[in-house]
Motif scaffolding. Structure first.
Motif, PDB file in Angstrom:
ATOM      1  N   UNK A 292       0.898  -1.099  -0.041  1.00  0.00           N
ATOM      2  CA  UNK A 292      -0.238  -0.415  -0.243  1.00  0.00           C
ATOM      3  C   UNK A 292       1.145   1.658   0.309  1.00  0.00           C
ATOM      4  N   UNK A 293       0.744   2.536  -0.354  1.00  0.00           N
ATOM      5  CA  UNK A 293       1.306   3.634  -0.551  1.00  0.00           C
ATOM      6  C   UNK A 293       0.747   4.618   0.897  1.00  0.00           C
ATOM      7  N   UNK A 294       1.524   5.084   1.447  1.00  0.00           N
ATOM      8  CA  UNK A 294       1.643   6.314   2.326  1.00  0.00           C
ATOM      9  C   UNK A 294       0.524   7.601   2.117  1.00  0.00           C
ATOM     10  N   UNK A 295      -0.098   7.154   1.619  1.00  0.00           N
ATOM     11  CA  UNK A 295      -1.647   7.943   1.348  1.00  0.00           C
ATOM     12  C   UNK A 295      -2.664   7.663   1.725  1.00  0.00           C
ATOM     13  N   UNK A 296      -2.458   6.506   1.227  1.00  0.00           N
ATOM     14  CA  UNK A 296      -3.956   5.274   1.095  1.00  0.00           C
ATOM     15  C   UNK A 296      -3.681   5.428   3.220  1.00  0.00           C
ATOM     16  N   UNK A 297      -2.322   5.648   4.187  1.00  0.00           N
ATOM     17  CA  UNK A 297      -2.533   4.501   4.918  1.00  0.00           C
ATOM     18  C   UNK A 297      -2.724   5.689   5.830  1.00  0.00           C
ATOM     19  N   UNK A 298      -2.141   7.131   5.644  1.00  0.00           N
ATOM     20  CA  UNK A 298      -3.108   8.409   5.578  1.00  0.00           C
ATOM     21  C   UNK A 298      -4.171   8.376   5.572  1.00  0.00           C
ATOM     22  N   UNK A 299      -5.116   8.013   4.356  1.00  0.00           N
ATOM     23  CA  UNK A 299      -6.521   8.405   4.391  1.00  0.00           C
ATOM     24  C   UNK A 299      -7.023   7.157   5.296  1.00  0.00           C
ATOM     25  N   UNK A 300      -6.864   5.811   5.622  1.00  0.00           N
ATOM     26  CA  UNK A 300      -7.778   4.936   6.090  1.00  0.00           C
ATOM     27  C   UNK A 300      -7.690   5.337   7.646  1.00  0.00           C
ATOM     28  N   UNK A 301      -6.331   6.073   7.597  1.00  0.00           N
ATOM     29  CA  UNK A 301      -6.773   6.539   9.251  1.00  0.00           C
ATOM     30  C   UNK A 301      -7.381   7.927   9.945  1.00  0.00           C
ATOM     31  N   UNK A 302      -7.245   8.520   8.957  1.00  0.00           N
ATOM     32  CA  UNK A 302      -8.456  10.080   8.696  1.00  0.00           C
ATOM     33  C   UNK A 302      -9.558   9.465   8.456  1.00  0.00           C
ATOM     34  N   UNK A 303      -9.932   8.595   8.170  1.00  0.00           N
ATOM     35  CA  UNK A 303     -11.889   8.410   7.890  1.00  0.00           C
ATOM     36  C   UNK A 303     -12.277   7.901   8.774  1.00  0.00           C
ATOM     37  N   UNK A 304     -11.204   6.741   9.727  1.00  0.00           N
ATOM     38  CA  UNK A 304     -11.250   6.619  10.924  1.00  0.00           C
ATOM     39  C   UNK A 304     -10.889   6.905  12.313  1.00  0.00           C
TER      40      UNK A 304
END
Length: 436
Positions: A292-304
């Protein structure tokens, strides 16, 4: 809540259990402690037809700290979490010290010795020892967790995908620089470079704005070397002033900002140099590896709505992240790489000359310096029970470092090993976790 790892009588991993159930099994004599870190119990009776759930091991590799998490994809439960701190800088400093001593010997009035790099060849895939140390730390813990838990697949944060280039493969020149994600990538770069703090007041955990070190009205550009991060109050207070005028009463802060503005992203370079090597070695273990990408990690963390920590970043790696995550009560195990000591036969002074007697046996009656032990002293002024890390001597008089301090001169017959020295130190919740 973090669960306790379980293995059966044949050392095969079973489903982790609640700490209360593990405590009950230990009290009833149905299980015994198998490993202290990570805490693992072994059943004393064979389990007929054990049914295990597959778990996903998630990794967020970093230059200094790597986040590790063990997640149940079906329920979203985090059963184990850890933050692994590397020792790459220590390895680099040790190599530089050794190199200085070696070159000092070569320069003295002795026979000429050719430099070592004239007769050395680097094999394919070679990495500097400081980077190899980081990879070895991660792979060591991946193998350990695969032995103690039913891990079925692995997720790794690998790259930052450039979606702009994927959507328009012919993009080039200024179009590429002025794309939709240009500001996002620049902001991520600055957050990493300035450690997510205001450059002027040093505050963190508040909204930050992109600030021009040399104001644009005075010829400042949009180059990354001229950009920093500032909170709203500092940004407004600086306005169009020169940095030297704004911080004339804070010369130390001025020097720090000027130095940091020119400093490269050394940590990011270390991650970039090792990410593909780590991916290839994980693939060689035979388990499916999701990236996965760093951007996807940040997105997953932000929406949760999760805070920014290394182990929570690991939980949010990849598209397989469950919609609902159960992270309440999870206390990550803080692991710090310490190494296995020095290979030098004798200690040396600053000039590289021997200054002590040759080192003796590493182990004394099965004990070695760094082992976590319990000492039950039955008589004398130091009577009592102590737990900590041992320092051994060939005379049989050991020292023990506990939470309350160092206890000297304990006879080795009082000691019982709890956890053998494995090159790591452990903490949990900010307190040293010597097993009681």
């Amino acid at each position: 809540m973090s669960k306790v790892l379980v293995v059966d009588t044949t050392h095969k991993p079973l489903d982790p259990v609640h700490p209360g159930q593990a405590r009950r099994l230990l009290k009833q004599g149905k299980a015994a402690v198998w490993r202290r870190f990570p805490f693992t119990i072994i059943l004393k009776k064979e389990v007929t037809q054990p049914q295990t759930q597959p778990f996903r091991l998630k990794l967020d590799p970093g230059s200094r700290t790597t986040g590790i998490a063990l997640v149940n994809d079906a329920s979203g439960e985090v059963v184990f979490a850890a933050e692994l701190t590397h020792r790459g800088e220590q390895v680099k400093e040790a190599l530089e010290t050794r190199r200085g001593a070696r070159r000092g010997r070569r320069a003295r009035k002795t026979r000429y010795r050719r430099a070592r790099f004239h007769n050395r060849r680097r094999p394919k895939g070679w990495l500097p020892p400081s980077l190899e140390s980081r990879l070895s730390n991660i792979l060591t813990w991946v193998r350990r967790l695969c032995r103690y838990a039913p891990v079925a697949c692995i997720s790794q944060e690998l790259v930052r995908f450039d979606m702009q280039l994927l959507e328009n493969p012919s993009i080039q020149g200024e179009e590429y620089q002025q794309g939709e994600l240009a500001g996002y990538e620049a902001r991520e770069y600055l957050l990493e470079k300035w450690e997510r703090r205001c450059a002027y007041c040093g505050k963190s955990h508040l909204p930050l704005q992109i600030e021009h070190i040399v104001p644009r009205v005075k010829g400042g550009t949009n180059r990354l070397s001229n950009l920093t991060l500032a909170c709203e109050s500092c940004n407004q207070a600086k306005g169009s002033q020169d940095l030297e005028d704004f911080l004339k009463k804070h010369p130390k802060r001025l020097q720090q900002i000027q130095a940091q503005a020119k400093a490269p992203l050394k940590d990011a370079a270390a991650v970039n140099a090792t990410r593909w090597a780590l991916f290839e070695r994980l693939m060689a273990m035979g388990l499916p590896v999701e990236v996965g990408s760093g951007g996807l990690t940040k997105y997953n963390r932000s929406i949760r709505g999760l805070p920014k920590t290394h182990w929570l970043d690991a939980v949010c790696v990849g598209r397989s992240t469950p919609e609902q995550l159960q992270t309440s009560g999870v206390v990550p195990l803080e692991i710090r790489a310490q190494g296995h000591g020095c290979r030098r036969v004798r200690n040396v002074n600053g000039l590289g000359f021997p200054c002590s007697a040759p080192k003796r046996a590493k182990k004394v009656q099965g004990f070695q310096t760094g082992d976590i032990c319990r000492a039950r002293v039955t008589r004398g002024k130091k009577q009592g029970t102590y737990t900590g890390r041992v320092l051994v001597r060939t005379s049989g008089s050991f020292d023990l470092t506990t939470r309350s301090g160092r206890i000297t001169g304990l006879n080795m017959r009082f000691f019982t090993p709890l956890h053998r020295c494995d090159g790591y130190s452990y903490q949990k919740g900010g307190v040293h976790s010597s097993p009681a």
